[in-house]
Every structure is written in C-alpha cells, then in structure tokens.
Enzyme design. Structure first.
Site, PDB file in Angstrom:
ATOM      1  N   GLU A 102       2.178  -8.328   1.005  1.00  0.00           N
ATOM      2  CA  GLU A 102       1.249  -8.032  -0.089  1.00  0.00           C
ATOM      3  C   GLU A 102       0.605  -6.664   0.098  1.00  0.00           C
ATOM      4  OE1 GLU A 102      -0.771 -12.005  -1.516  1.00  0.00           O
ATOM      5  OE2 GLU A 102      -0.548 -11.995   0.648  1.00  0.00           O
TER       6      GLU A 102
ATOM      7  N   SER B 267      -5.523 -19.367   5.617  1.00  0.00           N
ATOM      8  CA  SER B 267      -6.653 -19.282   4.695  1.00  0.00           C
ATOM      9  C   SER B 267      -7.877 -19.856   5.392  1.00  0.00           C
ATOM     10  CB  SER B 267      -6.330 -20.075   3.440  1.00  0.00           C
ATOM     11  OG  SER B 267      -7.514 -20.538   2.830  1.00  0.00           O
TER      12      SER B 267
ATOM     13  N   TYR C 179      -3.570  31.912  -1.591  1.00  0.00           N
ATOM     14  CA  TYR C 179      -4.352  30.808  -1.015  1.00  0.00           C
ATOM     15  C   TYR C 179      -5.656  30.617  -1.769  1.00  0.00           C
ATOM     16  CZ  TYR C 179      -7.116  27.951   2.118  1.00  0.00           C
ATOM     17  OH  TYR C 179      -7.894  26.936   2.627  1.00  0.00           O
TER      18      TYR C 179
ATOM     19  N   HIS D 218      15.534  -9.759 -15.675  1.00  0.00           N
ATOM     20  CA  HIS D 218      14.322 -10.208 -16.387  1.00  0.00           C
ATOM     21  C   HIS D 218      13.680 -11.393 -15.675  1.00  0.00           C
ATOM     22  CE1 HIS D 218      15.880  -7.787 -19.794  1.00  0.00           C
ATOM     23  NE2 HIS D 218      17.048  -8.267 -19.382  1.00  0.00           N
TER      24      HIS D 218
ATOM     25  N   LYS E 115      -2.252 -23.174   4.089  1.00  0.00           N
ATOM     26  CA  LYS E 115      -1.731 -21.875   3.635  1.00  0.00           C
ATOM     27  C   LYS E 115      -1.006 -21.089   4.717  1.00  0.00           C
ATOM     28  CE  LYS E 115      -1.944 -20.166   0.121  1.00  0.00           C
ATOM     29  NZ  LYS E 115      -3.061 -19.515  -0.575  1.00  0.00           N
TER      30      LYS E 115
HETATM   31  N1  ARG Z   1      -9.304  24.807   6.791  1.00  0.00           N
HETATM   32  C1  ARG Z   1      -8.562  25.659   5.911  1.00  0.00           C
HETATM   33  C2  ARG Z   1      -7.471  24.818   5.210  1.00  0.00           C
HETATM   34  O1  ARG Z   1      -7.209  23.770   5.669  1.00  0.00           O
HETATM   35  C3  ARG Z   1      -7.913  26.757   6.688  1.00  0.00           C
HETATM   36  C4  ARG Z   1      -7.632  27.950   5.873  1.00  0.00           C
HETATM   37  C5  ARG Z   1      -8.894  28.668   5.567  1.00  0.00           C
HETATM   38  N2  ARG Z   1      -8.623  29.873   4.913  1.00  0.00           N
HETATM   39  C6  ARG Z   1      -9.611  30.560   4.330  1.00  0.00           C
HETATM   40  N3  ARG Z   1      -9.253  31.630   3.713  1.00  0.00           N
HETATM   41  N4  ARG Z   1     -10.829  30.144   4.347  1.00  0.00           N
HETATM   42  O2  ARG Z   1      -6.928  25.215   4.208  1.00  0.00           O
END
Ligand code: ARG
Length: 472
Positions: free
Chosen positions: A303, A290, A330, A169, A296
């Site tokens: 920091e 400073s 994706y 503490h 200082k």
């Molecule tokens: N620049 C894209 C990324 O970083 C690459 C992949 C792109 N894929 C796509 N289906 N457009 O994710």
C-alpha cells in the site's frame, strides 16, 4: 602541529562566508534562514571533496597553483573528509555544504585554502557535485531494481504451470499462465532500467570549468578533469551548464515511472490478496496487524508503494515547475532541485527492497487461481475455432455471442451448455468443440512470441533471466 591553527580558526567559524565583501552588514536572519540549504545538501560532501581535489589538481596542471599548494589543498581536503566522516557537523552559519567544506579546509590547510576557489563558482561546483551524486544514485537504484526483478523471476518460475484469469477492465478476460502475469511486471522495470541508464549517460557530462556563467578564465584541461572524475563528456556551453537540470528531470521521470510500476504491481497483489480473490497470502514478515481486528493481515508495504509513488510524481512536477520559467544561467531557484531529487531517490531506496521482500514472501494459491478460470472465458477460443473452419471472425463472434447470452439466461457457464446449443449457434461446431473450452488448450493455442503458451512463457523466462545478467 596542525591542530593549533585549526583551533584558532575554529573560533571564527561563525563568520566563514564565501561572499559578503561588498556588503556593509550581514544578511537578515530571515534571508539567512530561507537561503540556507545545508540540511538538504550536506550529503553532497563526499562529491564536493572529490571534485575539489580534482579542481586543485587541475589548477596545478594549468600552473595557476604550484604543485606544493595543490598538494597542501588536496591533503587538507582529505583531512576535511576524514573529519566529516568522523561525525563533524555543520555549524549554524554554514550556508551550504560548499561553505562548510571551505571553512573546514581553512582550518586544516590554513591560508592556502583561499586559493582553491580560483576560477570556479558554486554554480559549476554544485552542478558537478549533484551530478556526481546522481551517477552513484543511478547505479545503486539499478541494483535495487534488479533485485526486485529477480524476485519476480523467482515467483514466475514457481507459477509456470499455474493458470489464472487475466483481466481487462478488471473483468475476467482470458486464461493465462501465472508466470505470464508475473512477468508482465518484469518488463516495465527493464524499460525503467534503460531509462535510468540513458539519464545516467546524460548526467555524466561535466559542468566544472564553466565558472559562474562565462567559463573559467584559467586554462583548465577540462577533458582531463572530466576523466579524472569519471565523467564521459564535458558541457559545451557554460551558460547552459550552470543552469541545466535536465538530468534531474530525467531521473525524476524515470523514478516516477518506476513508482507507477511498483504501484501497479502492488495494486494487483493487494487485490489478489483480498479474500474475494484469495490468489495470494502475504508473508508474516511483510504483513502488519490491526490494533482492533485480530484477524487482519495487511499488506502495508504494498500500500505504501502505491501511495508514496504519488510523491515521486510530485517531485517531478515540482522540478519541472522550478525550471520552466527560469532565465538562462544559474538562478537560486535551482537550489530546490536537490530536495526533489533526494526525496524521490530516498523514497525509491526504501520502496524497492520492501516491494521485493513482500513479493518474495508471498505464497500463491494455484487452486484458487485455477478456480477463478471459467469456461466462459474461452469464448474467444470458441470464435477462433470457427475461424479455423473458415468462418469469418465477425460471424464467429456473433455465434459465440448468442451462446454466451444463452448461458447467461440459464445461469450457467459456456461449458455447461448442451452440444445441441452449439450446433444451433453455428453449424460448423463439431463435438470436439468441448476441447476448446479447456484452459490448457487455450494456453497451448498461444505459442506465439510474447504469448501465454507454455513454450513461449519458457522462452520469456529465459529472456528475463538474460536481461538482468546483461549490461544495459
Ligand atoms: N546552495 C546553492 C545551490 O544548491 C549553491 C550554489 C549557490 N550559487 C550562488 N550563486 N549563490 O544551488
């Protein structure tokens, strides 16, 4: 010989795209601007070249390319790498690093370049390149953490005989060896290394061969490809592989925690450097002045360690927010992954040497540290003394509590009370009780593994030295 077609192709640089056949016109400039990621992903180029070379070899192995075509592509990719290493910059229309490398490959290798993107997608490509980058980053960050750990060990060995208060503490609690306090910042970093190593292992799983989402339609020997790129496993599911950024989340978590640990070390040192504590003096090379107050001496690096570790946490949160609601496979949202990864890794790459340097340049003031230890901090030792005489800890705690109250009322430390007060507080106190009020005795009573006893701390120091010598 090769240069003539290169120059001819260069005139068309502005039109090079990896997609677009199905569209009548080009994208709106606003889409172009938000979509372009090359300013972030340019640094992936060595990895993109490397995986592309391996892919060209794998395509030949699968008899999709002839040996000659594959060799031409590989040679072209080497030339591309040489050009980029030489300072070749992206052009305005390079959407991302993959597009840039493809464009340059067309300049270098001509028409055969168009065969490289067979059976792969930027989806598995970018995941692979990012993993390759991350593997390297884990290795270099580990080296930087070890350097900081070495600086901690060096200071700890200097502090072996120093005695200082340990705080709970932020109140003076019990005396400890200076080395024990210093090493309390060593072990969190060791756990960070273990976490980073575990993240590295999971990063080393190859997505390439997953194509856009369903897996490549060509018989690529993926295990062989993985080996050639230094991966230890291949992904088991192409849908998962192209959308999996767990490895980034793990690295970001590991780095956030490194950040938290640096921040806590920094906070201790900032406190200890204040005139009120006066336990440490910052080295000249790691102090700033400073603009107004000539006296200082500011611990800016410390920091900044405390401050910028907040951003690493922000990077983790940003990535988690990005991935949590995504449909499988994706999605372009994932392009944001690299900003967080690079920001945290870059930040850490700056911070670790600055903290290690600040620490190495510190001088500890053992006299000030010792002077902060008062006999009242041995209250627990007094209770333990009674326990050794078969008094229950509860009763002992109460007896010592009454002594502490008495000392407080008299405005003195426990050690300044007359023996009569001890005898009144509990009949089991003998004249040798005054020994218990020495910090040295307090330390010596703690020869338990992990405790602050001088021998335990010696063992701890050896364990720390062994930990950074061993492989994780
Ligand atoms: N620049 C894209 C990324 O970083 C690459 C992949 C792109 N894929 C796509 N289906 N457009 O994710």
């Amino acid at each position: 010989m090769k240069k003539a077609p290169a120059r001819r192709k260069k005139a068309e640089a502005g039109t090079h795209k990896l997609w677009g056949g199905r569209f009548a016109g080009g994208p709106h400039p606003a889409l172009d601007a938000v979509n372009r990621s090359i300013s972030v992903d340019f640094r992936l180029w060595p990895h993109d070249v490397r995986l592309s070379k391996a892919w060209a070899a794998a395509l030949a192995h699968a008899r999709v390319l002839t040996a000659r075509e594959s060799a031409q592509i590989i040679k072209g990719l080497d030339a591309v790498a040489a050009r980029i290493a030489d300072g070749e910059k992206p052009v305005a229309t390079d959407e991302d690093v993959h597009t840039m490398i493809d464009r340059l490959l067309h300049e270098e290798a001509g028409a055969v370049a168009s065969r490289l993107h067979t059976g792969r997608s930027r989806n598995d490509q970018v995941a692979t390149a990012t993993r390759l980058w991350t593997l390297n980053a884990c290795d270099s960050l580990d080296v930087l953490i070890v350097s900081l750990q070495s600086a901690i060990i060096a200071q700890a060995s200097r502090l072996e005989r120093a005695v200082m208060p340990a705080y709970t503490h932020l109140q003076r609690a019990q005396p400890v060896s200076g080395a024990h306090w210093m090493l309390s910042h060593f072990w969190p970093l060791q756990r960070d290394r273990e976490r980073l190593a575990a993240a590295r292992t999971r990063t080393a799983s190859l997505p390439l061969g997953s194509g856009a989402i369903a897996g490549s339609a060509f018989p690529i020997a993926r295990a062989r490809l993985a080996k050639s790129l230094g991966f230890s496993a291949i992904s088991e599911n192409s849908i998962d592989a192209v959308g999996d950024r767990d490895f980034i989340a793990e690295v970001l978590f590991a780095l956030s925690l490194v950040g938290a640990h640096l921040s806590r070390l920094a906070e201790d040192l900032i406190l200890f450097g204040s005139s009120e504590f006066g336990f440490v003096r910052y080295g000249d090379a790691f102090s700033t002045g400073s603009s107004m107050m000539p006296q200082k001496r500011n611990p800016d690096a410390l920091e900044l360690a405390r401050g910028s570790s907040a951003r690493m946490l922000g990077d983790l949160v940003a990535l988690m927010g990005t991935i949590k609601g995504l449909p499988s496979g994706y999605n372009k949202d994932l392009q944001e992954d690299k900003r967080t990864l690079f920001d945290a890794a870059d930040g850490m790459t700056l911070l670790l040497p600055a903290v290690a340097g600040s620490l190495a340049a510190l001088t500890f003031d053992a006299t000030r540290m010792r002077a902060a230890v008062s006999s009242t901090m041995m209250a627990t030792d007094l209770a333990d003394y009674l326990v050794r005489k078969r008094v229950t800890f509860r009763e002992a705690h109460g007896a010592v509590g009454s002594l502490v109250r008495e000392a407080e009322e008299k405005g003195c430390e426990l050690g300044a009370l007359p023996f009569a007060s001890f005898k009144t507080a509990h009949k089991s106190f003998d004249t040798n009780v005054l020994n218990e009020l020495s910090a040295q005795t307090s330390l010596e009573n703690r020869e338990i593994d992990g405790g602050t006893g001088p021998k335990s701390v010696k063992r701890q120091l050896s364990a720390a030295r062994a930990a950074i010598r061993a492989n994780i």
